[in-house]
Design a protein around this motif. Sequence first.
Motif, PDB file in Angstrom:
ATOM      1  N   GLY A 147       5.670   3.811   9.730  1.00  0.00           N
ATOM      2  CA  GLY A 147       6.766   3.667   8.783  1.00  0.00           C
ATOM      3  C   GLY A 147       7.583   4.918   8.529  1.00  0.00           C
ATOM      4  N   MET A 148       7.502   5.894   9.448  1.00  0.00           N
ATOM      5  CA  MET A 148       8.212   7.146   9.232  1.00  0.00           C
ATOM      6  C   MET A 148       9.664   7.092   9.713  1.00  0.00           C
ATOM      7  SD  MET A 148       6.218   9.275   7.673  1.00  0.00           S
ATOM      8  CE  MET A 148       5.936   7.791   6.683  1.00  0.00           C
ATOM      9  N   ARG A 149      10.514   7.805   9.006  1.00  0.00           N
ATOM     10  CA  ARG A 149      11.927   7.894   9.370  1.00  0.00           C
ATOM     11  C   ARG A 149      12.105   8.753  10.617  1.00  0.00           C
ATOM     12  NH1 ARG A 149      14.759  10.159   4.083  1.00  0.00           N
ATOM     13  NH2 ARG A 149      13.607  11.945   4.905  1.00  0.00           N
ATOM     14  N   ARG A 150      13.302   8.679  11.182  1.00  0.00           N
ATOM     15  CA  ARG A 150      13.607   9.405  12.415  1.00  0.00           C
ATOM     16  C   ARG A 150      13.406  10.902  12.256  1.00  0.00           C
ATOM     17  NH1 ARG A 150      13.266   9.449  17.478  1.00  0.00           N
ATOM     18  NH2 ARG A 150      14.023   7.289  17.510  1.00  0.00           N
ATOM     19  N   ASP A 151      13.776  11.494  11.114  1.00  0.00           N
ATOM     20  CA  ASP A 151      13.665  12.950  10.982  1.00  0.00           C
ATOM     21  C   ASP A 151      12.212  13.417  11.036  1.00  0.00           C
ATOM     22  OD1 ASP A 151      13.031  11.845   8.528  1.00  0.00           O
ATOM     23  OD2 ASP A 151      14.030  13.396   7.351  1.00  0.00           O
ATOM     24  N   VAL A 152      11.282  12.616  10.497  1.00  0.00           N
ATOM     25  CA  VAL A 152       9.863  12.971  10.566  1.00  0.00           C
ATOM     26  C   VAL A 152       9.355  12.813  11.998  1.00  0.00           C
ATOM     27  CG1 VAL A 152       7.540  12.374   9.766  1.00  0.00           C
ATOM     28  CG2 VAL A 152       9.455  12.365   8.161  1.00  0.00           C
ATOM     29  N   ARG A 153       9.770  11.744  12.665  1.00  0.00           N
ATOM     30  CA  ARG A 153       9.350  11.538  14.057  1.00  0.00           C
ATOM     31  C   ARG A 153       9.861  12.652  14.961  1.00  0.00           C
ATOM     32  NH1 ARG A 153      11.838   5.927  13.312  1.00  0.00           N
ATOM     33  NH2 ARG A 153      12.492   6.120  15.494  1.00  0.00           N
ATOM     34  N   PRO A 181       6.873  14.242  -2.379  1.00  0.00           N
ATOM     35  CA  PRO A 181       8.159  14.502  -3.022  1.00  0.00           C
ATOM     36  C   PRO A 181       9.021  13.245  -3.116  1.00  0.00           C
ATOM     37  CG  PRO A 181       8.221  15.269  -0.758  1.00  0.00           C
ATOM     38  CD  PRO A 181       6.832  14.747  -1.001  1.00  0.00           C
ATOM     39  N   GLY A 182       9.833  13.188  -4.133  1.00  0.00           N
ATOM     40  CA  GLY A 182      10.787  12.095  -4.264  1.00  0.00           C
ATOM     41  C   GLY A 182      10.130  10.782  -4.613  1.00  0.00           C
ATOM     42  N   GLU A 183      10.831   9.708  -4.310  1.00  0.00           N
ATOM     43  CA  GLU A 183      10.353   8.364  -4.614  1.00  0.00           C
ATOM     44  C   GLU A 183       9.151   8.016  -3.739  1.00  0.00           C
ATOM     45  OE1 GLU A 183      12.082   3.748  -4.633  1.00  0.00           O
ATOM     46  OE2 GLU A 183      13.376   5.453  -4.134  1.00  0.00           O
ATOM     47  N   THR A 184       8.153   7.368  -4.355  1.00  0.00           N
ATOM     48  CA  THR A 184       6.942   6.982  -3.629  1.00  0.00           C
ATOM     49  C   THR A 184       7.282   5.978  -2.526  1.00  0.00           C
ATOM     50  OG1 THR A 184       5.577   7.309  -5.594  1.00  0.00           O
ATOM     51  CG2 THR A 184       4.654   5.947  -3.829  1.00  0.00           C
ATOM     52  N   LEU A 185       6.859   6.285  -1.314  1.00  0.00           N
ATOM     53  CA  LEU A 185       7.112   5.399  -0.178  1.00  0.00           C
ATOM     54  C   LEU A 185       6.001   4.362  -0.107  1.00  0.00           C
ATOM     55  CD1 LEU A 185       8.739   4.727   2.403  1.00  0.00           C
ATOM     56  CD2 LEU A 185       7.298   6.369   3.624  1.00  0.00           C
ATOM     57  N   MET A 186       6.387   3.082  -0.033  1.00  0.00           N
ATOM     58  CA  MET A 186       5.424   1.988   0.016  1.00  0.00           C
ATOM     59  C   MET A 186       5.531   1.258   1.354  1.00  0.00           C
ATOM     60  SD  MET A 186       4.053   2.349  -2.965  1.00  0.00           S
ATOM     61  CE  MET A 186       2.995   0.901  -2.996  1.00  0.00           C
ATOM     62  N   LEU A 187       4.394   0.742   1.803  1.00  0.00           N
ATOM     63  CA  LEU A 187       4.346  -0.144   2.964  1.00  0.00           C
ATOM     64  C   LEU A 187       4.029  -1.540   2.458  1.00  0.00           C
ATOM     65  CD1 LEU A 187       2.203   2.045   5.402  1.00  0.00           C
ATOM     66  CD2 LEU A 187       4.692   1.876   5.310  1.00  0.00           C
ATOM     67  N   VAL A 217       0.863  -1.181   0.000  1.00  0.00           N
ATOM     68  CA  VAL A 217       0.000   0.000   0.000  1.00  0.00           C
ATOM     69  C   VAL A 217       0.898   1.228   0.000  1.00  0.00           C
ATOM     70  CG1 VAL A 217      -1.782   1.270   1.251  1.00  0.00           C
ATOM     71  CG2 VAL A 217      -1.769  -1.222   1.317  1.00  0.00           C
ATOM     72  N   ARG A 218       0.494   2.229  -0.719  1.00  0.00           N
ATOM     73  CA  ARG A 218       1.245   3.485  -0.721  1.00  0.00           C
ATOM     74  C   ARG A 218       1.125   4.143   0.651  1.00  0.00           C
ATOM     75  NH1 ARG A 218       0.490   8.379  -5.153  1.00  0.00           N
ATOM     76  NH2 ARG A 218       2.100   9.763  -4.275  1.00  0.00           N
ATOM     77  N   ALA A 219       2.257   4.492   1.237  1.00  0.00           N
ATOM     78  CA  ALA A 219       2.265   5.068   2.582  1.00  0.00           C
ATOM     79  C   ALA A 219       1.435   6.345   2.649  1.00  0.00           C
ATOM     80  CB  ALA A 219       3.697   5.338   3.030  1.00  0.00           C
ATOM     81  N   ALA A 220       1.495   7.159   1.610  1.00  0.00           N
ATOM     82  CA  ALA A 220       0.756   8.421   1.610  1.00  0.00           C
ATOM     83  C   ALA A 220      -0.747   8.196   1.697  1.00  0.00           C
ATOM     84  CB  ALA A 220       1.092   9.232   0.357  1.00  0.00           C
ATOM     85  N   GLU A 221      -1.242   7.068   1.169  1.00  0.00           N
ATOM     86  CA  GLU A 221      -2.670   6.777   1.268  1.00  0.00           C
ATOM     87  C   GLU A 221      -3.058   6.429   2.703  1.00  0.00           C
ATOM     88  OE1 GLU A 221      -4.683   4.513  -1.779  1.00  0.00           O
ATOM     89  OE2 GLU A 221      -2.877   4.522  -3.011  1.00  0.00           O
ATOM     90  N   VAL A 222      -2.224   5.619   3.358  1.00  0.00           N
ATOM     91  CA  VAL A 222      -2.494   5.249   4.744  1.00  0.00           C
ATOM     92  C   VAL A 222      -2.402   6.482   5.638  1.00  0.00           C
ATOM     93  CG1 VAL A 222      -1.737   3.849   6.700  1.00  0.00           C
ATOM     94  CG2 VAL A 222      -1.669   2.904   4.376  1.00  0.00           C
ATOM     95  N   ILE A 223      -1.343   7.248   5.474  1.00  0.00           N
ATOM     96  CA  ILE A 223      -1.111   8.414   6.332  1.00  0.00           C
ATOM     97  C   ILE A 223      -2.123   9.514   6.032  1.00  0.00           C
ATOM     98  CG2 ILE A 223       0.564  10.232   6.857  1.00  0.00           C
ATOM     99  CD1 ILE A 223       2.732   8.051   6.370  1.00  0.00           C
ATOM    100  N   GLY A 224      -2.496   9.641   4.761  1.00  0.00           N
ATOM    101  CA  GLY A 224      -3.540  10.608   4.419  1.00  0.00           C
ATOM    102  C   GLY A 224      -4.856  10.253   5.069  1.00  0.00           C
ATOM    103  N   SER A 225      -5.187   8.957   5.117  1.00  0.00           N
ATOM    104  CA  SER A 225      -6.407   8.509   5.801  1.00  0.00           C
ATOM    105  C   SER A 225      -6.312   8.786   7.293  1.00  0.00           C
ATOM    106  CB  SER A 225      -6.626   7.013   5.550  1.00  0.00           C
ATOM    107  OG  SER A 225      -6.787   6.752   4.174  1.00  0.00           O
ATOM    108  N   PHE A 226      -5.140   8.544   7.848  1.00  0.00           N
ATOM    109  CA  PHE A 226      -4.912   8.850   9.267  1.00  0.00           C
ATOM    110  C   PHE A 226      -5.126  10.343   9.527  1.00  0.00           C
ATOM    111  CE2 PHE A 226      -2.566   9.743  13.074  1.00  0.00           C
ATOM    112  CZ  PHE A 226      -2.631   8.591  13.837  1.00  0.00           C
ATOM    113  N   CYS A 227      -4.664  11.167   8.605  1.00  0.00           N
ATOM    114  CA  CYS A 227      -4.835  12.619   8.734  1.00  0.00           C
ATOM    115  C   CYS A 227      -6.314  12.995   8.736  1.00  0.00           C
ATOM    116  CB  CYS A 227      -4.093  13.315   7.594  1.00  0.00           C
ATOM    117  SG  CYS A 227      -4.110  15.112   7.687  1.00  0.00           S
TER     118      CYS A 227
END
Length: 591
Positions: free
Chosen positions: A213-219, A313-319, A71-81
């Motif tokens: 699934g977020m990196r340390r800089d986002v956390r 931005p950048g490469e699409t992040l997938m889960l 699943v595309r991470a942006a879809e999951v996180i967008g739903s969470f938003c």
Amino acid sequence: MRFIFVKLHRPPTGNIALLLRTRDCFPTLAPRSRWPRGQWHESARLPGRPDLHRGSSVGAVVEVAPELDEVRAAEVIGSFCLATDLAIGLPFEHGLQSTLVAMRLAERMGVDAAAAKQTYYGCLLVWAGCTTDAEISSELFADGALLKYFNPVIFGSPAETLAGIMKALADPDSPPLVRAVRGAARLPGAVRGHQRHIVAMCEVAEMLCERLGMRRDVRDLVRGFTARWDGKGTPRDLGGEQLPVALRILHVATDATFQCLLGGTDHVLRLIRDRSGKAFDPDVVAVLAEGIADIFAFDDSGSVWAEMLAREPGETLMLRGAEVDRALAAMGDFADLVSSYFIGHSAAVAQLAGAAAARLNLAPRDVVSVRRAALVHDLGRVAVATSVWNKPTALTADEWEHVRLHAYHTERVLSRSAALTKLGSIAGTHHERLDGSGYHRGVTAPSLAMPARLLAVADAYRTMIEPRPHRAARSPEGAARVLAEAASAGRIDPDAVAAVLGAAGAAVPRMARPAGLTDREAQVISLVAKGLQTKQVGHRLGISAKTADRHLQNAYAKIGVSTRAAAALFAMQYGLTSWGELPIPDTGQRS
């Protein structure tokens, strides 16, 4: 297309199941008819991988439509938003608009790729901890008071922030003098509690972001949301150029988008200029002020979901695989935080529903769908005030209406994502009943497939054995009796009840079938309703055609019909058609 399930002894990342084409990878396998049912075939080897074949085993051939488990991470996180919008009381897609404002600012400022990605995910997740300590807040503040009085001054001066808290504390229905006295009395404790709440909210947000699934800089960005440009936030003395540029953009974007709701772009310009050099980076404020018309250009009649996805931005992040499960579990835990009575509920329902689905031999993808839908089935809870969930007395008609809509909100939050829509359609039915007495749609049996029926029963069982503010927890035996009675009355599926209770380790009470049908007669009717001839029914059930016909005639007599069409209508009315969707296990017994 024919596939084989392969269980590897030493795969790269733990035990996994692969779907491989039979003729491509296993040209010398024994015919399917010679494979013992339900057992492993031990002679297969993976071509070209001698390092993996030792101890490997191959399961029975099955006909499946493989689905890509990602699943595309942006879809999951967008739903969470979207869920955080509901939890705070903001308009739907408000968080998505904040993210687009942030990305438009980042683009105009020419930030690098890493900062752009940090800005994007950080803005979507900035309110991830908003359900933290919801019970404490509901005891101190009236419903909606924080949104009305505190949120507008989050980035204001200390005096403005204090005044906002005091206004939120006051009872809006009391006389002015009473409000002032009560507010003053509660203020010291509220300020201390609010400071602890902010810390807890940031910690929870960071933990949820990791599971998403977020990196340390986002956390780190989400955890440091309460810092300020002037160093007067939390932690103290951290400000100016020490703050990541993504955080400085996020501050301006989130506050400006909220203030635009209150008074339009003119109001935004006045406030951000007043807060420039204080809470906000003056350079970011200048960029917003220069291009505010374009930055806040939204079509209010349409959704911004597609643009939100396009702005990643950048490469699409997938889960993938377990990452999807962790992310959905995080969303379920976010919902459960609204009340201490719900802690662990979503995860427990998911475990139970998944185990029950496996007991019914549902297709592997359906077992996964049931479990994942269960993880997020109560996501819409966050749209209902905690004071309603924690009310120890009877709910009013209005409160009941809000409660009934939480299943609708679950479905709507997940419906924006193409990848999560199917889960939402299952999750949104967890309070539906076969006789139409459920909510939010009030649909009947023909509209409820087995995954939905299993989730409804698993949720009902777990809810009954958990305490609630208006009642004590039921015993497992008591919950089983209630479910059996509901199944006998035609409200829930008897097979789902048996599977759930079996998975829970509870005794399965005897349940009456509609019109007094036996279990075998119900099976026969369901298969006939699917169009099978008597001989095919007998083959499917492992009984003779003569025995199948005898069951059919007995069932016709009990139902009071004489045709297949009437029997099919009866089967749909009483939810018997699910049998035709399931592989019926061979018990080795004849009827």
